[in-house]
Scaffold this motif. Structure first.
Motif, PDB file in Angstrom:
ATOM      1  N   PRO A 119       0.807  -1.229   0.000  1.00  0.00           N
ATOM      2  CA  PRO A 119       0.000   0.000   0.000  1.00  0.00           C
ATOM      3  C   PRO A 119       0.840   1.278   0.000  1.00  0.00           C
ATOM      4  CG  PRO A 119      -0.836  -1.584   1.606  1.00  0.00           C
ATOM      5  CD  PRO A 119       0.484  -2.108   1.144  1.00  0.00           C
ATOM      6  N   ILE A 120       2.029   1.215   0.607  1.00  0.00           N
ATOM      7  CA  ILE A 120       2.899   2.396   0.635  1.00  0.00           C
ATOM      8  C   ILE A 120       3.413   2.697  -0.771  1.00  0.00           C
ATOM      9  CG2 ILE A 120       5.010   3.391   1.567  1.00  0.00           C
ATOM     10  CD1 ILE A 120       2.940   3.007   3.734  1.00  0.00           C
ATOM     11  N   ILE A 121       3.897   1.670  -1.462  1.00  0.00           N
ATOM     12  CA  ILE A 121       4.401   1.855  -2.822  1.00  0.00           C
ATOM     13  C   ILE A 121       3.287   2.360  -3.746  1.00  0.00           C
ATOM     14  CG2 ILE A 121       5.362   0.645  -4.818  1.00  0.00           C
ATOM     15  CD1 ILE A 121       6.665  -1.305  -2.766  1.00  0.00           C
ATOM     16  N   LYS A 122       2.101   1.793  -3.584  1.00  0.00           N
ATOM     17  CA  LYS A 122       0.945   2.218  -4.400  1.00  0.00           C
ATOM     18  C   LYS A 122       0.631   3.690  -4.166  1.00  0.00           C
ATOM     19  CE  LYS A 122      -3.744   0.718  -5.534  1.00  0.00           C
ATOM     20  NZ  LYS A 122      -4.855   1.394  -4.934  1.00  0.00           N
TER      21      LYS A 122
ATOM     22  N   PRO B 150       2.926   4.319   7.774  1.00  0.00           N
ATOM     23  CA  PRO B 150       1.806   3.379   7.904  1.00  0.00           C
ATOM     24  C   PRO B 150       1.091   3.566   9.235  1.00  0.00           C
ATOM     25  CG  PRO B 150       3.815   2.286   8.543  1.00  0.00           C
ATOM     26  CD  PRO B 150       4.209   3.691   8.153  1.00  0.00           C
ATOM     27  N   LYS B 151       0.098   2.739   9.474  1.00  0.00           N
ATOM     28  CA  LYS B 151      -0.573   2.690  10.774  1.00  0.00           C
ATOM     29  C   LYS B 151       0.392   2.080  11.792  1.00  0.00           C
ATOM     30  CE  LYS B 151      -4.815   1.121  10.886  1.00  0.00           C
ATOM     31  NZ  LYS B 151      -5.980   0.168  10.894  1.00  0.00           N
ATOM     32  N   ILE B 152       0.550   2.751  12.936  1.00  0.00           N
ATOM     33  CA  ILE B 152       1.453   2.273  13.984  1.00  0.00           C
ATOM     34  C   ILE B 152       0.610   1.742  15.143  1.00  0.00           C
ATOM     35  CG2 ILE B 152       3.438   2.799  15.445  1.00  0.00           C
ATOM     36  CD1 ILE B 152       4.004   3.355  12.517  1.00  0.00           C
TER      37      ILE B 152
ATOM     38  N   ASP C  58      -7.992   0.666  17.857  1.00  0.00           N
ATOM     39  CA  ASP C  58      -8.121   0.621  16.403  1.00  0.00           C
ATOM     40  C   ASP C  58      -9.404  -0.118  16.037  1.00  0.00           C
ATOM     41  OD1 ASP C  58      -7.795   0.545  13.679  1.00  0.00           O
ATOM     42  OD2 ASP C  58      -6.347  -1.107  13.720  1.00  0.00           O
ATOM     43  N   GLU C  59     -10.394   0.628  15.581  1.00  0.00           N
ATOM     44  CA  GLU C  59     -11.667   0.045  15.159  1.00  0.00           C
ATOM     45  C   GLU C  59     -11.944   0.344  13.687  1.00  0.00           C
ATOM     46  OE1 GLU C  59     -14.097   1.918  18.203  1.00  0.00           O
ATOM     47  OE2 GLU C  59     -14.137   0.032  19.341  1.00  0.00           O
ATOM     48  N   GLY C  60     -10.854   0.580  12.944  1.00  0.00           N
ATOM     49  CA  GLY C  60     -10.987   0.878  11.523  1.00  0.00           C
ATOM     50  C   GLY C  60     -11.298   2.326  11.223  1.00  0.00           C
ATOM     51  N   GLN C  61     -11.304   3.185  12.253  1.00  0.00           N
ATOM     52  CA  GLN C  61     -11.666   4.590  12.046  1.00  0.00           C
ATOM     53  C   GLN C  61     -10.622   5.375  11.255  1.00  0.00           C
ATOM     54  OE1 GLN C  61     -10.568   3.178  14.835  1.00  0.00           O
ATOM     55  NE2 GLN C  61     -10.166   4.632  16.499  1.00  0.00           N
ATOM     56  N   TYR C  62      -9.421   4.823  11.151  1.00  0.00           N
ATOM     57  CA  TYR C  62      -8.362   5.500  10.405  1.00  0.00           C
ATOM     58  C   TYR C  62      -7.795   4.592   9.313  1.00  0.00           C
ATOM     59  CZ  TYR C  62      -8.681   8.435  14.575  1.00  0.00           C
ATOM     60  OH  TYR C  62      -9.132   9.224  15.607  1.00  0.00           O
ATOM     61  N   ASP C  63      -8.635   3.785   8.704  1.00  0.00           N
ATOM     62  CA  ASP C  63      -8.198   2.924   7.600  1.00  0.00           C
ATOM     63  C   ASP C  63      -8.293   3.691   6.278  1.00  0.00           C
ATOM     64  OD1 ASP C  63      -7.760   0.888   9.359  1.00  0.00           O
ATOM     65  OD2 ASP C  63      -9.455  -0.341   8.737  1.00  0.00           O
ATOM     66  N   ASP C  64      -7.660   4.827   6.230  1.00  0.00           N
ATOM     67  CA  ASP C  64      -7.778   5.708   5.068  1.00  0.00           C
ATOM     68  C   ASP C  64      -6.394   6.177   4.632  1.00  0.00           C
ATOM     69  OD1 ASP C  64      -7.119   7.331   7.210  1.00  0.00           O
ATOM     70  OD2 ASP C  64      -8.812   8.688   7.028  1.00  0.00           O
ATOM     71  N   ILE C  65      -6.387   7.020   3.628  1.00  0.00           N
ATOM     72  CA  ILE C  65      -5.172   7.735   3.227  1.00  0.00           C
ATOM     73  C   ILE C  65      -5.428   9.198   3.529  1.00  0.00           C
ATOM     74  CG2 ILE C  65      -3.702   8.403   1.304  1.00  0.00           C
ATOM     75  CD1 ILE C  65      -4.327   5.728   0.008  1.00  0.00           C
ATOM     76  N   LYS C  66      -4.540   9.809   4.298  1.00  0.00           N
ATOM     77  CA  LYS C  66      -4.803  11.142   4.825  1.00  0.00           C
ATOM     78  C   LYS C  66      -3.530  11.973   4.831  1.00  0.00           C
ATOM     79  CE  LYS C  66      -6.975  14.220   7.607  1.00  0.00           C
ATOM     80  NZ  LYS C  66      -8.187  14.977   7.215  1.00  0.00           N
ATOM     81  N   GLU C  67      -3.636  13.192   4.343  1.00  0.00           N
ATOM     82  CA  GLU C  67      -2.487  14.093   4.483  1.00  0.00           C
ATOM     83  C   GLU C  67      -2.355  14.505   5.945  1.00  0.00           C
ATOM     84  OE1 GLU C  67      -0.476  18.227   2.786  1.00  0.00           O
ATOM     85  OE2 GLU C  67      -2.465  17.622   2.049  1.00  0.00           O
TER      86      GLU C  67
ATOM     87  N   VAL D 210       3.086  15.257   3.242  1.00  0.00           N
ATOM     88  CA  VAL D 210       3.271  14.099   4.109  1.00  0.00           C
ATOM     89  C   VAL D 210       1.930  13.376   4.223  1.00  0.00           C
ATOM     90  CG1 VAL D 210       4.008  13.307   6.394  1.00  0.00           C
ATOM     91  CG2 VAL D 210       5.005  15.400   5.411  1.00  0.00           C
ATOM     92  N   PHE D 211       1.956  12.043   4.098  1.00  0.00           N
ATOM     93  CA  PHE D 211       0.711  11.278   4.120  1.00  0.00           C
ATOM     94  C   PHE D 211       0.792  10.116   5.105  1.00  0.00           C
ATOM     95  CE2 PHE D 211       0.097  13.523   0.188  1.00  0.00           C
ATOM     96  CZ  PHE D 211      -1.276  13.651   0.061  1.00  0.00           C
ATOM     97  N   TYR D 212      -0.386   9.699   5.529  1.00  0.00           N
ATOM     98  CA  TYR D 212      -0.584   8.475   6.305  1.00  0.00           C
ATOM     99  C   TYR D 212      -1.370   7.507   5.441  1.00  0.00           C
ATOM    100  CZ  TYR D 212      -3.427   5.455   9.349  1.00  0.00           C
ATOM    101  OH  TYR D 212      -4.080   4.383   9.920  1.00  0.00           O
ATOM    102  N   VAL D 213      -0.951   6.222   5.432  1.00  0.00           N
ATOM    103  CA  VAL D 213      -1.638   5.186   4.659  1.00  0.00           C
ATOM    104  C   VAL D 213      -2.086   4.089   5.618  1.00  0.00           C
ATOM    105  CG1 VAL D 213      -1.372   3.454   2.852  1.00  0.00           C
ATOM    106  CG2 VAL D 213      -0.359   5.717   2.546  1.00  0.00           C
ATOM    107  N   GLY D 214      -3.381   4.025   5.879  1.00  0.00           N
ATOM    108  CA  GLY D 214      -3.925   3.112   6.883  1.00  0.00           C
ATOM    109  C   GLY D 214      -4.060   1.672   6.433  1.00  0.00           C
ATOM    110  N   GLN D 215      -3.826   1.404   5.143  1.00  0.00           N
ATOM    111  CA  GLN D 215      -3.917   0.023   4.666  1.00  0.00           C
ATOM    112  C   GLN D 215      -2.642  -0.765   4.972  1.00  0.00           C
ATOM    113  OE1 GLN D 215      -4.656   2.667   2.408  1.00  0.00           O
ATOM    114  NE2 GLN D 215      -6.795   2.541   3.057  1.00  0.00           N
TER     115      GLN D 215
END
Length: 333
Positions: free
Chosen positions: A97-100, A113-115, A153-162, A208-213
């Motif tokens: 997902p990071i490469i994508k 990624p998600k930590i 973690d209940e999936g609330q941040y399973d997104d891509i977010k700046e 800068v981005f976060y990738v939750g996948q």
């Protein structure tokens, strides 16, 4: 895209033994390196014996997180650096997902990624959680973590977010961007140098981005625990460094003065908690800030300053007065 997963090590033989297997198993297609900060334990012998395929860069001194990576990455060629703490367990397909995201978001220079917490795997971990932000006064917080309040973690941040900053526990950064910024500021030694790096990147027009996948599990506290006064010293001082360096003068000076006052209140709080070492650490942080002020001022970025850098005015007020402990309540998209 050539990827180098780079682990900084200092006397971490036990951590390498515990966490390298997941990195080796789930990082197919990436080159794995260990940058060693002049370890005196058996780390190097362990790597030679058990992981001869891993590239090893030996630094002459232990210059901390900032200098350690700066020195080590000079010897590594890749399009993308993944700076990975030695106490992180990665997961299957964590790189995909990071490469994508880098492929699909050309303006992305840095991604995390998600930590998640290795000790409590259904909760976010303190150092980075689901991406970092700062308030107007420069106090850091995360999606999923505000001060010591950690979300499940209940999936609330399973997104891509700046986001504003990515954690140094697991940070992907384009090598050309890292080098254009001259890497981390070595005067930080450790702690909050990644916030400064991201701030400078954003001032230079990068994102800068976060990738939750993608997710990894972080042990945390392996080098310095939250109870260590040295960590208090570095966090308080380095935050003042970042404000001085990365904001226009008209914004920086009032904020520095307010922060010095709030730091004094924090020191008094430590006194009432009988944590005198932490109170003294704040005093030392201020003295070090004064001693290094001229040097930090000369480092101020020449690029346009990013004026809208915060989603809330005061995380301290929101948390301690209004008792807001959930990011999605604090910041509404």
């Amino acid at each position: 895209m050539k990827i180098a997963v780079v682990i900084l090590n200092w006397n971490g033989e036990a951590l390498l033994e515990r966490f390298l297997p997941s990195v080796m198993e789930h990082s197919k297609g990436a080159d794995i390196y260990v940058v060693d900060n002049a370890s005196t334990d058996g780390s190097l012998d362990f790597l030679k014996q058990h992981y001869p395929s891993i590239g090893v860069v030996q630094n002459d001194v232990n210059g901390g997180f900032a200098k350690g990576y700066n020195d080590g990455l000079k010897h590594i060629e890749a399009d993308l650096f993944c700076l990975l703490n030695s106490d992180v367990e990665v997961t299957e397909n964590w790189l995909g997902p990071i490469i994508k995201a880098f492929d699909e978001i050309p303006e992305a220079a840095i991604i995390q990624p998600k930590i998640l917490d290795l000790k409590q795997k259904d909760h976010f971990e303190y150092a980075g959680a689901a991406g970092g932000f700062i308030d107007m006064l420069g106090y850091p917080f995360c999606r999923g973590r505000i001060f010591q309040s950690i979300e499940k973690d209940e999936g609330q941040y399973d997104d891509i977010k700046e986001v504003f900053w990515a954690t140094g526990a697991c940070m992907f950064i384009k090598s050309e961007v890292f080098r254009s910024l001259n890497g981390f500021d070595e005067d930080y030694f450790a702690h909050q140098e990644e916030i400064d790096l991201c701030w400078r990147a954003k001032n230079a027009g990068h994102k800068v981005f976060y990738v939750g996948q993608s997710s990894v599990y972080h042990l945390g506290g392996s080098t310095l625990s939250n109870m260590n006064p040295k960590k208090t010293f570095l966090n308080f001082r380095n935050s003042l460094f970042s404000i001085t360096k990365n904001l226009p003068r008209k914004k920086a000076w009032p904020i520095v003065l307010i922060r010095l006052l709030l730091d004094g209140i924090a020191a008094l709080r430590f006194v009432f908690q009988l944590k005198f070492d932490h109170c003294f650490a704040i005093l030392k942080a201020h003295l070090s800030f004064y001693a290094n002020f001229s040097k930090m001022y000369k480092k101020r970025e020449k690029a346009n300053f990013l004026l809208k850098y915060y989603p809330v005015t005061s995380i301290v007020w929101s948390y301690f007065v209004h008792h807001i402990k959930n990011f999605n309540i604090l910041v509404k998209d």
